[in-house]
Design an enzyme around this catalytic site. Structure first.
Site, PDB file in Angstrom:
ATOM      1  CG  HIS A  68      45.245  24.874  30.941  1.00 33.97           C
ATOM      2  ND1 HIS A  68      45.686  24.593  32.198  1.00 33.97           N
ATOM      3  CD2 HIS A  68      44.995  23.686  30.332  1.00 33.97           C
ATOM      4  CE1 HIS A  68      45.699  23.269  32.372  1.00 33.97           C
ATOM      5  NE2 HIS A  68      45.304  22.694  31.246  1.00 33.97           N
ATOM      6  CG  HIS A  70      44.732  29.908  33.743  1.00 31.78           C
ATOM      7  ND1 HIS A  70      44.619  29.395  35.014  1.00 31.78           N
ATOM      8  CD2 HIS A  70      45.270  28.910  32.995  1.00 31.78           C
ATOM      9  CE1 HIS A  70      45.078  28.145  35.031  1.00 31.78           C
ATOM     10  NE2 HIS A  70      45.480  27.833  33.819  1.00 31.78           N
ATOM     11  CG  HIS A  86      41.431  25.919  33.261  1.00 31.22           C
ATOM     12  ND1 HIS A  86      41.288  24.601  32.923  1.00 31.22           N
ATOM     13  CD2 HIS A  86      42.634  26.030  33.861  1.00 31.22           C
ATOM     14  CE1 HIS A  86      42.360  23.929  33.309  1.00 31.22           C
ATOM     15  NE2 HIS A  86      43.193  24.773  33.890  1.00 31.22           N
ATOM     16  CG  HIS A  94      39.860  20.318  32.554  1.00 36.85           C
ATOM     17  ND1 HIS A  94      40.499  21.324  31.870  1.00 36.85           N
ATOM     18  CD2 HIS A  94      40.675  19.241  32.503  1.00 36.85           C
ATOM     19  CE1 HIS A  94      41.670  20.867  31.445  1.00 36.85           C
ATOM     20  NE2 HIS A  94      41.806  19.609  31.802  1.00 36.85           N
ATOM     21  CG  HIS A 105      37.437  24.693  31.486  1.00 35.66           C
ATOM     22  ND1 HIS A 105      38.402  24.281  32.366  1.00 35.66           N
ATOM     23  CD2 HIS A 105      36.237  24.478  32.091  1.00 35.66           C
ATOM     24  CE1 HIS A 105      37.821  23.848  33.482  1.00 35.66           C
ATOM     25  NE2 HIS A 105      36.513  23.947  33.336  1.00 35.66           N
ATOM     26  CG  ASP A 108      40.095  22.885  29.153  1.00 34.61           C
ATOM     27  OD1 ASP A 108      40.743  23.485  30.039  1.00 34.61           O
ATOM     28  OD2 ASP A 108      39.051  22.235  29.379  1.00 34.61           O
ATOM     29  CG  HIS A 147      49.506  24.101  34.451  1.00 33.14           C
ATOM     30  ND1 HIS A 147      49.076  24.447  35.698  1.00 33.14           N
ATOM     31  CD2 HIS A 147      48.661  24.701  33.578  1.00 33.14           C
ATOM     32  CE1 HIS A 147      48.005  25.233  35.593  1.00 33.14           C
ATOM     33  NE2 HIS A 147      47.730  25.408  34.313  1.00 33.14           N
ATOM     34  NE  ARG A 170      47.616  28.481  38.113  1.00 33.01           N
ATOM     35  CZ  ARG A 170      46.505  29.177  38.219  1.00 33.01           C
ATOM     36  NH1 ARG A 170      46.516  30.495  38.074  1.00 33.01           N
ATOM     37  NH2 ARG A 170      45.362  28.577  38.476  1.00 33.01           N
TER      38      ARG A 170
END
Ligand code: NAG
Ligand code: NAG
Ligand code: NAG
Ligand code: NAG
Ligand code: NAG
Ligand code: CU
Length: 179
Positions: A68, A70, A86, A94, A105, A108, A147, A170
């Site tokens: 992702h 952020h 995000h 999401h 998002h 995403d 992640h 993360r």
């Protein structure tokens, strides 16, 4: 077919040095200066979308890992936790990378696949993020995040699904910078 054509046009544009914007994120294991690879971004000038390519090493072998963008700075020590939620400029739920701009998002980007040696070779075409053409969706100076778990795409009903994809801790991050 549309996707393949789009991709070939962008790769050709990259290879020929045509106009467009280039950016990259040097990725580091969370909270360290351990460099694990670079992810590149190329945006065609005529809002053709973005091609995201690159390789990252030292990941959990044979895993499918949430990927992702952020919303907050991670600083010089690559504090992935500091990266916040995000990147979600339209304040929507999401979703999956394939979803349209108001169904996910902006940050995403789905998942990356790690091979048996712990390497992920990333090739993603995206029509939502921007590195300059669209000011609202611009991801420059934001952190790209990997992640430890799989992003479930937002629709499983798990408590975290519609916010984070339940992608877990993360493990690596890096700031997206214009080349
Ligand atoms: C990392 O960021 C988080 C969230 O902002 C903060 O609580 C934590 O203290 C930071 N850790 C370091 C080592 O700076
Ligand atoms: C974002 O949307 C939620 C509802 O999904 C709402 O509660 C919240 O106030 C919104 N935030 C902003 C900044 O608009
Ligand atoms: C996520 O789903 C829960 C439960 O259905 C709901 O209460 C919450 O508002 C949703 N959040 C978002 C950001 O869509
Ligand atoms: C940026 O994206 C939004 C949402 O897709 C769109 O409405 C807007 O026209 C775009 N801006 C530019 C400059 O393309
Ligand atoms: C990552 O996930 C694996 C497999 O579920 C687990 O063994 C490991 O402890 C996790 N690592 C972190 C940092 O959460
Ligand atoms: Cu994330």
């Amino acid at each position: 077919m549309k996707l393949v054509l789009h991709f070939l046009v962008l790769i050709a544009a990259c290879a020929c040095g045509a106009d467009g914007a280039h950016a990259h994120a040097d990725m580091y294991l969370a909270g360290t200066n351990d460099f694990i690879g670079t992810i590149n971004f190329y945006e065609g000038q005529e809002a053709w979308g973005i091609v995201i390519t690159g390789s990252v090493s030292r990941l959990r072998p044979l895993a499918t890992l949430g990927f992702h963008i952020h919303s907050l700075p991670i600083g010089d020590n690559h504090n992935c936790t500091a990266g916040g939620a995000h990147f979600n400029p339209y304040n929507v739920s999401h979703g999956m990378q394939e979803d349209s701009v108001l169904e996910r998002h902006v940050g995403d980007l789905g998942n990356i696949e790690v091979d048996a040696d712990g390497n992920a070779h990333v090739v993603i075409c995206d029509w939502v993020i921007s590195i300059g053409f669209n000011k609202t969706r611009n991801v420059i100076d934001l952190p790209l995040m990997i992640h430890n778990l799989t992003d479930d795409g937002g629709h499983t009903g798990h408590g975290e699904s519609n916010m984070t994809g339940n992608a877990g801790p993360r493990i690596a991050c890096g700031t997206i910078r214009l080349d």
